[in-house]
Design a protein around this motif. Structure first.
Motif, PDB file in Angstrom:
ATOM      1  N   LYS A 251       0.815  -1.219   0.000  1.00 42.39           N
ATOM      2  CA  LYS A 251       0.000   0.000   0.000  1.00 42.39           C
ATOM      3  C   LYS A 251       0.846   1.265   0.000  1.00 42.39           C
ATOM      4  O   LYS A 251       0.491   2.263  -0.620  1.00 42.39           O
ATOM      5  CB  LYS A 251      -0.918   0.006   1.221  1.00 42.39           C
ATOM      6  CG  LYS A 251      -2.157  -0.849   1.068  1.00 42.39           C
ATOM      7  CD  LYS A 251      -3.140  -0.275   0.050  1.00 42.39           C
ATOM      8  CE  LYS A 251      -4.381  -1.148  -0.041  1.00 42.39           C
ATOM      9  NZ  LYS A 251      -4.145  -2.396  -0.773  1.00 42.39           N
ATOM     10  N   SER A 252       1.973   1.255   0.704  1.00 47.88           N
ATOM     11  CA  SER A 252       2.786   2.459   0.839  1.00 47.88           C
ATOM     12  C   SER A 252       3.949   2.518  -0.141  1.00 47.88           C
ATOM     13  O   SER A 252       4.842   3.354   0.011  1.00 47.88           O
ATOM     14  CB  SER A 252       3.313   2.578   2.283  1.00 47.88           C
ATOM     15  OG  SER A 252       2.259   2.811   3.178  1.00 47.88           O
ATOM     16  N   ALA A 253       3.951   1.617  -1.132  1.00 46.92           N
ATOM     17  CA  ALA A 253       4.956   1.644  -2.206  1.00 46.92           C
ATOM     18  C   ALA A 253       6.381   1.638  -1.669  1.00 46.92           C
ATOM     19  O   ALA A 253       7.223   2.443  -2.057  1.00 46.92           O
ATOM     20  CB  ALA A 253       4.742   2.857  -3.109  1.00 46.92           C
ATOM     21  N   GLN A 254       6.652   0.708  -0.772  1.00 44.96           N
ATOM     22  CA  GLN A 254       7.995   0.542  -0.238  1.00 44.96           C
ATOM     23  C   GLN A 254       8.677  -0.628  -0.952  1.00 44.96           C
ATOM     24  O   GLN A 254       8.018  -1.576  -1.379  1.00 44.96           O
ATOM     25  CB  GLN A 254       7.940   0.271   1.272  1.00 44.96           C
ATOM     26  CG  GLN A 254       7.266   1.381   2.070  1.00 44.96           C
ATOM     27  CD  GLN A 254       8.071   2.672   2.112  1.00 44.96           C
ATOM     28  OE1 GLN A 254       9.038   2.794   2.855  1.00 44.96           O
ATOM     29  NE2 GLN A 254       7.669   3.639   1.297  1.00 44.96           N
ATOM     30  N   VAL A 255       9.979  -0.555  -1.079  1.00 45.15           N
ATOM     31  CA  VAL A 255      10.740  -1.627  -1.720  1.00 45.15           C
ATOM     32  C   VAL A 255      10.472  -2.931  -0.970  1.00 45.15           C
ATOM     33  O   VAL A 255      10.495  -2.950   0.270  1.00 45.15           O
ATOM     34  CB  VAL A 255      12.245  -1.280  -1.691  1.00 45.15           C
ATOM     35  CG1 VAL A 255      13.083  -2.446  -2.212  1.00 45.15           C
ATOM     36  CG2 VAL A 255      12.513  -0.011  -2.510  1.00 45.15           C
ATOM     37  N   PRO A 256      10.137  -4.025  -1.668  1.00 49.47           N
ATOM     38  CA  PRO A 256      10.240  -4.273  -3.107  1.00 49.47           C
ATOM     39  C   PRO A 256       8.922  -4.139  -3.868  1.00 49.47           C
ATOM     40  O   PRO A 256       8.849  -4.562  -5.020  1.00 49.47           O
ATOM     41  CB  PRO A 256      10.707  -5.738  -3.126  1.00 49.47           C
ATOM     42  CG  PRO A 256       9.976  -6.350  -1.974  1.00 49.47           C
ATOM     43  CD  PRO A 256       9.908  -5.293  -0.909  1.00 49.47           C
ATOM     44  N   LEU A 257       7.875  -3.573  -3.268  1.00 50.70           N
ATOM     45  CA  LEU A 257       6.576  -3.469  -3.933  1.00 50.70           C
ATOM     46  C   LEU A 257       6.276  -2.027  -4.336  1.00 50.70           C
ATOM     47  O   LEU A 257       5.150  -1.554  -4.270  1.00 50.70           O
ATOM     48  CB  LEU A 257       5.471  -4.003  -3.007  1.00 50.70           C
ATOM     49  CG  LEU A 257       5.609  -5.461  -2.562  1.00 50.70           C
ATOM     50  CD1 LEU A 257       4.459  -5.859  -1.653  1.00 50.70           C
ATOM     51  CD2 LEU A 257       5.674  -6.397  -3.773  1.00 50.70           C
ATOM     52  N   GLN A 258       7.320  -1.313  -4.783  1.00 52.70           N
ATOM     53  CA  GLN A 258       7.194   0.105  -5.076  1.00 52.70           C
ATOM     54  C   GLN A 258       6.901   0.412  -6.539  1.00 52.70           C
ATOM     55  O   GLN A 258       6.563   1.550  -6.883  1.00 52.70           O
ATOM     56  CB  GLN A 258       8.496   0.813  -4.686  1.00 52.70           C
ATOM     57  CG  GLN A 258       9.630   0.744  -5.699  1.00 52.70           C
ATOM     58  CD  GLN A 258      10.228  -0.630  -5.897  1.00 52.70           C
ATOM     59  OE1 GLN A 258       9.967  -1.527  -5.119  1.00 52.70           O
ATOM     60  NE2 GLN A 258      11.036  -0.812  -6.920  1.00 52.70           N
ATOM     61  N   ALA A 259       6.979  -0.571  -7.425  1.00 45.50           N
ATOM     62  CA  ALA A 259       7.006  -0.287  -8.861  1.00 45.50           C
ATOM     63  C   ALA A 259       5.709   0.297  -9.399  1.00 45.50           C
ATOM     64  O   ALA A 259       5.699   0.892 -10.478  1.00 45.50           O
ATOM     65  CB  ALA A 259       7.365  -1.565  -9.631  1.00 45.50           C
ATOM     66  N   TRP A 260       4.602   0.161  -8.672  1.00 49.26           N
ATOM     67  CA  TRP A 260       3.327   0.639  -9.200  1.00 49.26           C
ATOM     68  C   TRP A 260       3.151   2.147  -9.069  1.00 49.26           C
ATOM     69  O   TRP A 260       2.371   2.760  -9.811  1.00 49.26           O
ATOM     70  CB  TRP A 260       2.164  -0.047  -8.466  1.00 49.26           C
ATOM     71  CG  TRP A 260       2.049   0.279  -7.009  1.00 49.26           C
ATOM     72  CD1 TRP A 260       2.652  -0.368  -5.971  1.00 49.26           C
ATOM     73  CD2 TRP A 260       1.291   1.348  -6.425  1.00 49.26           C
ATOM     74  NE1 TRP A 260       2.316   0.217  -4.772  1.00 49.26           N
ATOM     75  CE2 TRP A 260       1.479   1.277  -5.021  1.00 49.26           C
ATOM     76  CE3 TRP A 260       0.471   2.352  -6.941  1.00 49.26           C
ATOM     77  CZ2 TRP A 260       0.886   2.177  -4.142  1.00 49.26           C
ATOM     78  CZ3 TRP A 260      -0.125   3.249  -6.067  1.00 49.26           C
ATOM     79  CH2 TRP A 260       0.085   3.149  -4.696  1.00 49.26           C
ATOM     80  N   LEU A 261       3.875   2.770  -8.133  1.00 46.99           N
ATOM     81  CA  LEU A 261       3.543   4.141  -7.743  1.00 46.99           C
ATOM     82  C   LEU A 261       3.778   5.157  -8.860  1.00 46.99           C
ATOM     83  O   LEU A 261       2.942   6.032  -9.096  1.00 46.99           O
ATOM     84  CB  LEU A 261       4.345   4.535  -6.501  1.00 46.99           C
ATOM     85  CG  LEU A 261       3.933   5.863  -5.864  1.00 46.99           C
ATOM     86  CD1 LEU A 261       2.498   5.801  -5.374  1.00 46.99           C
ATOM     87  CD2 LEU A 261       4.849   6.223  -4.712  1.00 46.99           C
ATOM     88  N   LEU A 262       4.908   5.064  -9.568  1.00 46.96           N
ATOM     89  CA  LEU A 262       5.186   6.051 -10.604  1.00 46.96           C
ATOM     90  C   LEU A 262       4.239   5.891 -11.790  1.00 46.96           C
ATOM     91  O   LEU A 262       3.812   6.879 -12.388  1.00 46.96           O
ATOM     92  CB  LEU A 262       6.643   5.965 -11.054  1.00 46.96           C
ATOM     93  CG  LEU A 262       7.619   6.800 -10.214  1.00 46.96           C
ATOM     94  CD1 LEU A 262       7.907   6.130  -8.876  1.00 46.96           C
ATOM     95  CD2 LEU A 262       8.919   7.055 -10.960  1.00 46.96           C
ATOM     96  N   ASP A 263       3.884   4.648 -12.128  1.00 47.61           N
ATOM     97  CA  ASP A 263       2.937   4.436 -13.219  1.00 47.61           C
ATOM     98  C   ASP A 263       1.546   4.948 -12.853  1.00 47.61           C
ATOM     99  O   ASP A 263       0.743   5.270 -13.736  1.00 47.61           O
ATOM    100  CB  ASP A 263       2.857   2.952 -13.566  1.00 47.61           C
ATOM    101  CG  ASP A 263       4.143   2.448 -14.196  1.00 47.61           C
ATOM    102  OD1 ASP A 263       4.636   3.097 -15.126  1.00 47.61           O
ATOM    103  OD2 ASP A 263       4.665   1.418 -13.748  1.00 47.61           O
ATOM    104  N   ALA A 264       1.246   5.002 -11.553  1.00 47.09           N
ATOM    105  CA  ALA A 264      -0.078   5.459 -11.110  1.00 47.09           C
ATOM    106  C   ALA A 264      -0.330   6.918 -11.471  1.00 47.09           C
ATOM    107  O   ALA A 264      -1.470   7.394 -11.363  1.00 47.09           O
ATOM    108  CB  ALA A 264      -0.221   5.263  -9.604  1.00 47.09           C
TER     109      ALA A 264
END
Length: 646
Positions: A251-264
């Motif tokens: 949910k908070s776009a922290q590594v390693p699940l950060q890749a979605w935030l910039l595309d959002a």
């Protein structure tokens, strides 16, 4: 050597049985119900609501804010020991002895979140009236905004982890709908799917954590889990902590699940402001702080929070240095600033209050800057490339001045809100660990560099507009929210006066532990200010004193190339997750077809062949059946004779 677990247990602040909601607190449910009702009317009412849908959506959000303000004032009037208010709405789940009520918890922590979500959310609704004025689906957009706000309110008001999970999933759904709002654009549709899929990974962590809590404690309510947390074994608590961290990373776009935030950023700009300032990315920070009774007894998981936060705050800052898309620079900034909040939360009792403090100030100045970026895009015919800007301070004076307030706040200019909140996190980091403190300090310098780069390329340097572009200021319905948010960006630091926010939150997260710094706090503040000034100066000498080309140079350093590619976050995910996952699925398909289907189809073929042969015996001729009976009788007689002879 002191017993770490015992010390953690002493620092633990359990969620006690709350006081029943009476008086004005009996209206607590309306805070969620108002925007939820707005979403239902706007999404189910059809085109008949088009003429006034945007007004209804804004009114429900504003009504929720006014009610949150009344509740906050009422909470201020109660004694510290009476500030946990519970409201039981109805029984949600009842299976055997397991009961989950749709219960709400209103305390010092949720009170601050309610003001942020509804206050900033209402300003974004007002701004959207002008920003989406010419969109034929504006009414639907406001319905989705209302749904987003309602889901986030459910998340922070729930008294049970299952209730949090309900809001958690609602936020994920609303973000998917809003990021992909312009789904006719392939890039927007792909960004929405990417955010949805990556968040499902984090959601698995959340669901598994809730299941493990139920198995371990027999309950998923905050009160029950916090009361029993000190008695659980360390392995279980660390496992729950790691699963909650995985959820927070999503949910908070922290590594390693950060890749979605910039595309959002493919969604409309008000969506970006709502996601980055008041909802979505703040959910992970809330989860960790609210679960302090877990992390205080799970030191390994707590250390993991710090490591993830340090990596993320530097990761996002480096990405922000190389982007030319104004919204993506701000998105990288959000990733980095959320990293600061997670770092403070990972530092335990000493940092929980400062994590929330920075979350609030960040909500003010980041909403200000995202809406300001939308105002710049409005002036530049929706162009997001900063290389096509320059010298806009005179063309859009209100946008420039309000954006400048947000800029000074985020870099930590003395006196502005970010100066107080981020400096406190850096001080706490230095008191805990020198390496962590140096990383946080480096992040402050990099933040000053890329934000100054954004300011110079957008509002200063040479004019680089296309001849057909005629920059103009946004209408008042868009600039008034900017002015309010700019004022909050300046004044947000007052929350620290007299240590108010620390004392306000201490009944929920524990009393602050005062650590000794190697140098006086004033000296460290001076060092932080000098590092920030160095970042500003570096940006001035590299950007402000040179000509900015309208197209990005092809020949760049490997570091810049990596930053432009988001530090290869997508490539890493593709290598470590997507390709192995695809090969695994392909192997399972082959196994399914060759082994599973082969066994089933082989058995069917064998049965069919045997049946075909047996079918030939059943030819329908009576003489054949009589001959069979005679032969059988003969065999029986022969068998009896053999037995008698023996």
């Amino acid at each position: 050597m002191p017993d770490v677990t015992a010390l953690a247990a002493e620092a633990l602040v359990p969620v006690v049985e709350p006081f029943a909601a009476d008086g004005v607190f009996g209206l607590l449910w309306l805070v969620i119900a108002l925007p939820l009702a707005g979403a239902v009317v706007l999404l189910a009412g059809g085109r008949r609501t088009d003429p006034w849908g945007h007004l209804l959506g804004t009114a429900t959000a504003a009504g929720s804010f006014l009610l949150s303000l009344v509740l906050f004032v009422a909470l201020l009037g109660r004694g510290e020991e009476e500030r946990q208010i519970g409201q039981e709405l109805f029984t949600w789940i009842q299976v055997g002895g397991f009961d989950v009520g749709m219960d709400l918890l209103y305390d010092q922590l949720s009170a601050l979140f309610l003001l942020l979500i509804t206050g900033v959310g209402s300003l974004i609704h007002v701004y959207s009236i002008g920003y989406m004025a010419h969109d034929p689906r504006r009414r639907r957009f406001f319905g989705y905004l209302n749904l987003f706000v309602a889901a986030m309110l459910m998340l922070v008001l729930a008294a049970d982890y299952l209730g949090v999970f309900l809001g958690w999933e609602g936020v994920g759904l609303a973000s998917y709908l809003l990021i992909g709002f312009w789904q006719y654009k392939p890039s927007a549709a792909a960004a929405a799917k990417k955010a949805f899929v990556i968040n499902r990974v984090g959601d698995m962590g959340m669901s598994l954590a809730v299941m493990l809590m139920f198995v371990t404690f027999g309950t998923t309510a905050f009160a029950g889990v916090s009361a029993a947390a000190g008695e659980a074994d360390s392995f279980t608590l660390n496992a729950i902590g790691f699963l909650l961290l995985l959820a927070a990373c999503g949910k908070s776009a922290q590594v390693p699940l950060q890749a979605w935030l910039l595309d959002a950023m493919e969604g409309p700009t008000p969506v970006s402001a709502l996601i980055h300032a008041a909802t979505m990315v703040t959910a992970g920070v809330y989860l960790v702080v609210r679960s302090n009774f877990i992390f205080e007894n799970a030191p390994v998981a707590q250390t993991a929070v710090v490591i993830v936060a340090v990596v993320t705050l530097l990761w996002g800052a480096v990405i922000g240095c190389a982007k030319d898309d104004i919204k993506k620079v701000l998105a990288g900034s959000t990733m980095s600033q959320i990293g600061y909040m997670m770092l403070a939360a990972g530092l335990g009792v000493a940092g929980y209050a400062f994590a929330i403090f920075h979350l609030l100030t960040h909500g003010f100045f980041k909403a200000n800057m995202f809406l300001g970026a939308g105002s710049v895009m409005h002036a530049m015919d929706d162009d997001v490339d900063m290389r096509h800007y320059g010298m806009l301070q005179k063309a859009v004076p209100v946008t420039f001045l309000t954006f400048a307030m947000g800029y000074l706040a985020i870099i930590g200019f003395p006196g502005f809100s970010g100066f107080w909140s981020k400096d406190k996190i850096i001080e706490t980091a230095f008191a805990d660990n020198l390496v962590v403190g140096l990383a946080a300090l480096a992040g402050a310098g990099i933040t000053a560099f890329y934000m100054t780069r954004l300011m110079l390329m957008t509002f200063f340097t040479d004019k680089r507009w296309a001849p057909e572009v005629h920059p103009h200021e946004s209408p008042r319905v868009m600039t008034v929210p900017l002015v309010v948010l700019a004022a909050l960006s300046v004044l947000g630091g007052f929350l620290l006066l007299g240590d108010w926010i620390v004392e306000w939150l201490s009944p929920v997260v524990g009393a602050e532990e005062h650590h000794e710094l190697a140098v006086p706090a004033i000296v460290l503040t001076g060092i932080i200010t000098l590092v920030v000034a160095a970042g500003v100066a570096l940006a001035w000498f590299t950007i402000g004193r040179s000509e900015v080309p309208r197209t990005a140079p092809a020949q760049v350093s490997p570091v810049t190339r990596a930053a432009r590619a988001d530090l290869y976050g997508d490539a890493i995910n593709d290598t470590l997750v997507v390709r192995p996952g695809s090969r695994l699925v392909s192997g399972l398909v082959v196994f399914d077809r060759s082994v599973v289907d082969g066994a089933v189809m082989g058995q069917a073929a064998a049965t069919g062949g045997l049946s075909d042969r047996l079918r030939r015996v059943q030819n329908g001729f009576v003489r054949s059946y009589a001959l069979s009976l005679l032969g059988g009788a003969a065999l029986v007689v022969l068998a009896l004779l053999v037995v008698n002879l023996v």
